[in-house]
Enzyme design. Structure first.
Site, PDB file in Angstrom:
ATOM      1  N   SER A 164       1.038  -1.197   0.049  1.00  0.00           N
ATOM      2  CA  SER A 164      -0.006   0.030  -0.002  1.00  0.00           C
ATOM      3  C   SER A 164       0.946   1.248   0.100  1.00  0.00           C
ATOM      4  O   SER A 164       2.112   1.062  -0.299  1.00  0.00           O
ATOM      5  CB  SER A 164      -0.965  -0.082   1.203  1.00  0.00           C
ATOM      6  N   ASN A 165       0.373   2.380   0.351  1.00  0.00           N
ATOM      7  CA  ASN A 165       1.099   3.637   0.382  1.00  0.00           C
ATOM      8  C   ASN A 165       0.753   4.709   1.852  1.00  0.00           C
ATOM      9  O   ASN A 165      -0.263   4.230   2.288  1.00  0.00           O
ATOM     10  CB  ASN A 165       1.114   4.288  -1.064  1.00  0.00           C
ATOM     11  N   HIS A 166       1.295   5.709   1.644  1.00  0.00           N
ATOM     12  CA  HIS A 166       0.999   6.526   2.938  1.00  0.00           C
ATOM     13  C   HIS A 166      -0.231   7.479   2.824  1.00  0.00           C
ATOM     14  O   HIS A 166      -0.441   8.347   3.523  1.00  0.00           O
ATOM     15  CB  HIS A 166       2.193   7.472   3.188  1.00  0.00           C
ATOM     16  N   SER A 167      -0.944   7.250   1.719  1.00  0.00           N
ATOM     17  CA  SER A 167      -2.131   8.145   1.661  1.00  0.00           C
ATOM     18  C   SER A 167      -3.003   8.117   2.870  1.00  0.00           C
ATOM     19  O   SER A 167      -3.433   7.017   3.256  1.00  0.00           O
ATOM     20  CB  SER A 167      -2.927   7.901   0.320  1.00  0.00           C
TER      21      SER A 167
ATOM     22  N   ALA B 288      -4.801   7.205  -4.143  1.00  0.00           N
ATOM     23  CA  ALA B 288      -3.301   7.098  -4.579  1.00  0.00           C
ATOM     24  C   ALA B 288      -3.446   5.490  -4.948  1.00  0.00           C
ATOM     25  O   ALA B 288      -3.607   4.800  -3.819  1.00  0.00           O
ATOM     26  CB  ALA B 288      -2.520   7.170  -3.228  1.00  0.00           C
TER      27      ALA B 288
END
Ligand code: CTP
Length: 402
Positions: A209-212, A277
């Site tokens: 995943s990502n930091h959004s 994101a």
């Protein structure tokens, strides 16, 4: 006197919170509103019509006709008279009537005849408020375009504590004032928003995943809803939710789920904003069982995810507006402008990771807007709420009229 000249029809139903309708009437009156009151039969058990007639300076409406004189109370006229029909408190019972077109009292008949916006402030015990039938009825009246003032948390008449208290009169007043003062530029417009991160499963316990945080998407969803739009928010797991209860939320996990939900909603939309994101790649096959630690290293086999904005951009109709985001670390303007063109956006919002006060997780942002017609605007570092308003202003100034 922020409500001078506004006509507010106040509906009161059977709930202990009805006592708060007296102070609400005073607050509305003090702001210059003209207030007329309709009470349901059960409301009469909680507060007297004399109190409400004295405070509103109008006779209280209660029955279809006056049994003594036989004079008919014209519910059609009442509905047409009002600039806003505010039902506070609304009980589970009256809510069910509104959701199902039941018309067995003056309140319900007036609701069916009203052409003005309808705002309801629910009041009930915490378990009632969460009951699937109540949630369904709230969703139903939401789909009719009615506005909901979400119940507040706190001590309830039952002695239990939780969400179910009618919103405090001061807060209701604030919503009423903002309803009348806000531009309703997006009234009747349908807006799709994607927001938050996607999660791409590696196995049953791990994902990429990502930091959004979804904070920008939540601010945008609230800003659109405040200006009258019907908002459909396709939201990645764990992302921030908007405050406005009138927003329809579709929770999704992966890019594939997000694409499926967005593609289903997209054809009916006037505006689509791609703030999510989305992970560009996902594991080719998520393992069914937890991957065991073996060896000193591991290689992941990833495949490209569908590009939601790109694929829906190809289906964009002439009246539809698409807004995209670009988060870049170098050559920012070049990359943003190529995405604007490639994905058929009318407007792209560029975030640069190099700007202090901008980026993931923060409450502030600094953006540049690039329009398909060549214009551009740069913001200061501002709270995400103000950045959202700036993006909405950008949409209002597009060549396609909303
Ligand atoms: N986007 C999308 N679906 C994807 C990837 C991106 O809908 N699979 C949308 C984003 O929501 C954003 C825009 O496309 O509005 C640009 O996203 P970004 O990640 O900056 O661009 P990419 O095309 O993925 O390019 P890159 O990661 O190479 O910078």
């Amino acid at each position: 006197m922020q409500l001078r000249g506004k006509r507010i029809l106040l509906g009161i139903t059977g709930s202990i919170a009805a006592y708060k309708s007296a102070s609400l009437t005073r607050l509305l009156f003090k702001e210059g509103a003209e207030v007329q009151v309709i009470m349901s039969t059960s409301a009469l058990d909680f507060i007297t019509p004399l109190t409400m007639a004295t405070l509103s300076k109008h006779p209280v409406h209660h029955e279809f006709y006056d049994p003594k004189s036989g004079v008919w109370t014209n519910h059609v006229d009442l509905g047409l008279w009002a600039d806003l029909f505010l039902i506070a408190p609304i009980s589970a019972n009256t809510l069910a009537k509104l959701a199902n077109g039941i018309c067995d009292n003056l309140m319900a008949a007036t609701y069916l005849s009203a052409r003005c916006p309808v705002m309801v402030a629910p009041a009930m015990d915490l378990d009632m408020y969460q009951h699937p039938s109540v949630r369904k009825n709230l969703e139903t009246i939401l789909s009719f375009g009615n506005l909901i003032l979400d119940a507040e948390e706190g001590e309830l008449a039952s002695g239990l504590s939780g969400q179910g208290r009618m919103m405090e009169p001061e807060n209701i007043l604030e919503h009423v004032i903002s309803h009348f003062s806000k531009s309703q530029a997006f009234k009747g417009k349908k807006v799709l928003l994607t927001s938050g991160p996607t999660q791409e499963a590696l196995d049953p316990v791990r994902f990429i995943s990502n930091h959004s945080s979804g904070k920008m998407g939540a601010a945008l969803a609230d800003a659109f809803a405040e200006e009258g739009a019907e908002v459909y928010l396709v939201l990645g797991l764990g992302a921030k939710k908007p405050k406005n209860p009138n927003i329809r939320i579709y929770p999704v996990r992966s890019a594939k789920d997000m694409h499926q939900a967005a593609a289903e909603i997209h054809p009916k939309m006037d505006i689509s904003v791609f703030a999510a994101a989305v992970a560009d790649y996902a594991p080719r096959n998520a393992a069914v069982e937890k991957i065991k630690k073996e060896g000193e290293g591991m290689t992941l086999d990833l495949v490209k995810n569908v590009d939601i904005a790109l694929s829906l951009g190809k289906e964009k109709l002439p009246h539809q507006i698409h807004v995209g985001f670009a988060l870049e670390t170098e050559n920012e303007e070049f990359h943003a402008k190529s995405k604007l063109e490639k994905k058929n956006f009318d407007l792209i919002v560029l975030n640069s990771m190099k700007d202090t006060g901008a980026g993931f997780q923060l409450d502030t942002n600094k953006v540049s807007l690039f329009f398909a017609d060549g214009r551009s605007v740069v913001s200061e570092v501002l709270p995400k709420k103000q950045i959202a308003e700036m993006i909405l202003d950008g949409i209002k100034n597009l060549p396609i009229k909303i």
